[in-house]
Design an enzyme around this catalytic site. Structure first.
Site, PDB file in Angstrom:
ATOM      1  N   ASP A 217      68.196  32.610   9.709  1.00  0.00           N
ATOM      2  CA  ASP A 217      67.769  31.931   8.487  1.00  0.00           C
ATOM      3  C   ASP A 217      67.946  32.809   7.248  1.00  0.00           C
ATOM      4  O   ASP A 217      68.259  33.999   7.356  1.00  0.00           O
ATOM      5  CB  ASP A 217      66.298  31.485   8.622  1.00  0.00           C
ATOM      6  CG  ASP A 217      65.402  32.571   9.215  1.00  0.00           C
ATOM      7  OD1 ASP A 217      65.785  33.750   9.184  1.00  0.00           O
ATOM      8  OD2 ASP A 217      64.318  32.233   9.710  1.00  0.00           O
TER       9      ASP A 217
ATOM     10  N   ASN B 197      52.173  30.208  13.115  1.00  0.00           N
ATOM     11  CA  ASN B 197      51.986  28.754  13.311  1.00  0.00           C
ATOM     12  C   ASN B 197      52.966  28.209  14.356  1.00  0.00           C
ATOM     13  O   ASN B 197      53.147  27.003  14.466  1.00  0.00           O
ATOM     14  CB  ASN B 197      52.142  27.999  11.986  1.00  0.00           C
ATOM     15  CG  ASN B 197      53.537  28.143  11.383  1.00  0.00           C
ATOM     16  OD1 ASN B 197      54.390  28.836  11.943  1.00  0.00           O
ATOM     17  ND2 ASN B 197      53.771  27.514  10.254  1.00  0.00           N
TER      18      ASN B 197
ATOM     19  N   HIS C  54      56.287  28.778  14.473  1.00  0.00           N
ATOM     20  CA  HIS C  54      57.667  28.486  14.064  1.00  0.00           C
ATOM     21  C   HIS C  54      58.652  29.473  14.679  1.00  0.00           C
ATOM     22  O   HIS C  54      58.303  30.612  14.999  1.00  0.00           O
ATOM     23  CB  HIS C  54      57.806  28.381  12.530  1.00  0.00           C
ATOM     24  CG  HIS C  54      57.737  29.643  11.761  1.00  0.00           C
ATOM     25  ND1 HIS C  54      56.979  29.782  10.618  1.00  0.00           N
ATOM     26  CD2 HIS C  54      58.360  30.836  11.917  1.00  0.00           C
ATOM     27  CE1 HIS C  54      57.136  30.997  10.132  1.00  0.00           C
ATOM     28  NE2 HIS C  54      57.964  31.650  10.895  1.00  0.00           N
TER      29      HIS C  54
ATOM     30  N   GLU D 287      59.472  24.887  10.877  1.00  0.00           N
ATOM     31  CA  GLU D 287      58.029  24.733  10.733  1.00  0.00           C
ATOM     32  C   GLU D 287      57.515  23.601  11.635  1.00  0.00           C
ATOM     33  O   GLU D 287      58.305  22.764  12.091  1.00  0.00           O
ATOM     34  CB  GLU D 287      57.710  24.408   9.266  1.00  0.00           C
ATOM     35  CG  GLU D 287      58.034  25.553   8.298  1.00  0.00           C
ATOM     36  CD  GLU D 287      56.969  26.642   8.272  1.00  0.00           C
ATOM     37  OE1 GLU D 287      56.401  26.984   9.340  1.00  0.00           O
ATOM     38  OE2 GLU D 287      56.726  27.172   7.177  1.00  0.00           O
TER      39      GLU D 287
HETATM   40  C1  GLP Z   1      59.749  34.704   9.368  1.00  0.00           C
HETATM   41  C2  GLP Z   1      61.128  34.582  10.016  1.00  0.00           C
HETATM   42  C3  GLP Z   1      61.005  34.351  11.506  1.00  0.00           C
HETATM   43  C4  GLP Z   1      60.087  35.402  12.108  1.00  0.00           C
HETATM   44  C5  GLP Z   1      58.716  35.269  11.493  1.00  0.00           C
HETATM   45  C6  GLP Z   1      57.711  36.252  12.062  1.00  0.00           C
HETATM   46  O1  GLP Z   1      59.158  33.479   9.170  1.00  0.00           O
HETATM   47  N1  GLP Z   1      61.881  33.519   9.431  1.00  0.00           N
HETATM   48  O2  GLP Z   1      62.304  34.404  12.102  1.00  0.00           O
HETATM   49  O3  GLP Z   1      60.023  35.246  13.502  1.00  0.00           O
HETATM   50  O4  GLP Z   1      58.843  35.504  10.091  1.00  0.00           O
HETATM   51  O5  GLP Z   1      57.849  37.480  11.417  1.00  0.00           O
HETATM   52  P1  GLP Z   1      57.156  38.826  11.858  1.00  0.00           P
HETATM   53  O6  GLP Z   1      58.005  39.364  12.932  1.00  0.00           O
HETATM   54  O7  GLP Z   1      57.153  39.670  10.607  1.00  0.00           O
HETATM   55  O8  GLP Z   1      55.786  38.486  12.316  1.00  0.00           O
END
Ligand code: GLP
Length: 252
Positions: A70, A139, A141, A146
């Protein structure tokens, strides 16, 4: 219906080591592998370890194709917070992926719908994803899919939830987090031949437990991974603390 292989390990360092082993196995077996890679705090140690293994001459990414899951809409690649910059700093600067083989959605494209189609098509033209490495949002995702995103979704533009924007505020100056992002869809991710889901820390415990042991539902996007036949999950003990006692997870 798949049965994910679940490893619960001591801490973030072991999560990263085991994840690097799996990425290494895939790339050594298929030097032209197509990988989907995530951003966020979770994969940073994985990228460090892959960099070390590359420097030691154990691993080359020279013939791989890398697709980011993304990117934010409206954030220039060189700006703080952009996922293009994240990948450059944490991964590409330390390994040997040639620039034309690094792919990320263009969040500055004049027509975002066309950009989503381009990205989805490019993934298909590259032969599809061999291994998708995922983190998980608190959440539930995956990528930026989402709650409410359909299982058959392709790459699309998403309006981010307040929770997701707040969780990412640390990466932006003055906490000015974009409202939108482009993400591979759940369908894009489920088309990967192999999936590796990483989870670290207690803030992921609820979402991870629902994703693996709850009902498959769009309100927990990661629960759709239960429909995939080749998923490995590596979680630290904090992220796994709510797993049911009877779960088939292996603890080490
Ligand atoms: C963002 C990214 C996700 C990732 C998530 C969790 O939303 N788009 O791909 O998995 O954050 O991030 P973290 O690893 O910092 O908890």
């Amino acid at each position: 219906m798949g049965h994910p292989i679940i490893h619960v390990v001591r801490d973030a360092d072991v999560v990263a080591q085991q994840a690097a082993d799996i990425v290494g196995e895939v790339v050594r077996a298929h030097p032209t592998a197509v990988l989907a890679l995530p951003t966020g705090r979770t994969p940073i140690e994985l990228y460090q370890k892959l960099g070390v293994r590359h420097r030691r001459g154990e691993l080359s990414f020279a013939h791989t194709q890398i697709f980011n899951l993304d990117e934010w809409v409206g954030v220039a690649p060189a700006s703080p917070g952009s996922y293009a910059r994240f990948m450059e700093e944490h991964f590409y600067a330390h390994v040997d992926v040639p620039a034309p083989q690094r792919h990320i959605p263009n969040g500055l494209a004049p027509n975002l719908g066309v950009e989503c189609e381009r990205y989805e098509k490019l993934i298909r033209q590259s032969g599809g994803i061999d291994l998708a490495v995922l983190g998980i949002g608190s959440n539930g995702h995956i990528g930026f899919n989402e709650p409410g995103t359909p299982e058959d979704s392709c790459t699309h533009v998403v309006l981010l939830s307040t929770l997701t924007r707040r969780a990412n505020a640390y990466a932006f100056p003055r906490g000015q987090v974009p409202h939108r992002a482009i993400t591979m869809g759940i369908g894009t991710i489920l088309d990967a031949r192999q999936i590796l889901l990483l989870a670290v820390g207690s803030t992921k415990a609820n979402a991870l437990t629902k994703a693996l042991f709850g009902n498959v539902t769009p309100s927990v996007p990661a629960s759709f991974l239960q429909h995939h036949a080749n998923v490995t999950v590596i979680a630290d003990t904090a992220a796994a603390m709510l797993f049911p006692r009877s779960s088939a997870a292996s603890y080490s």
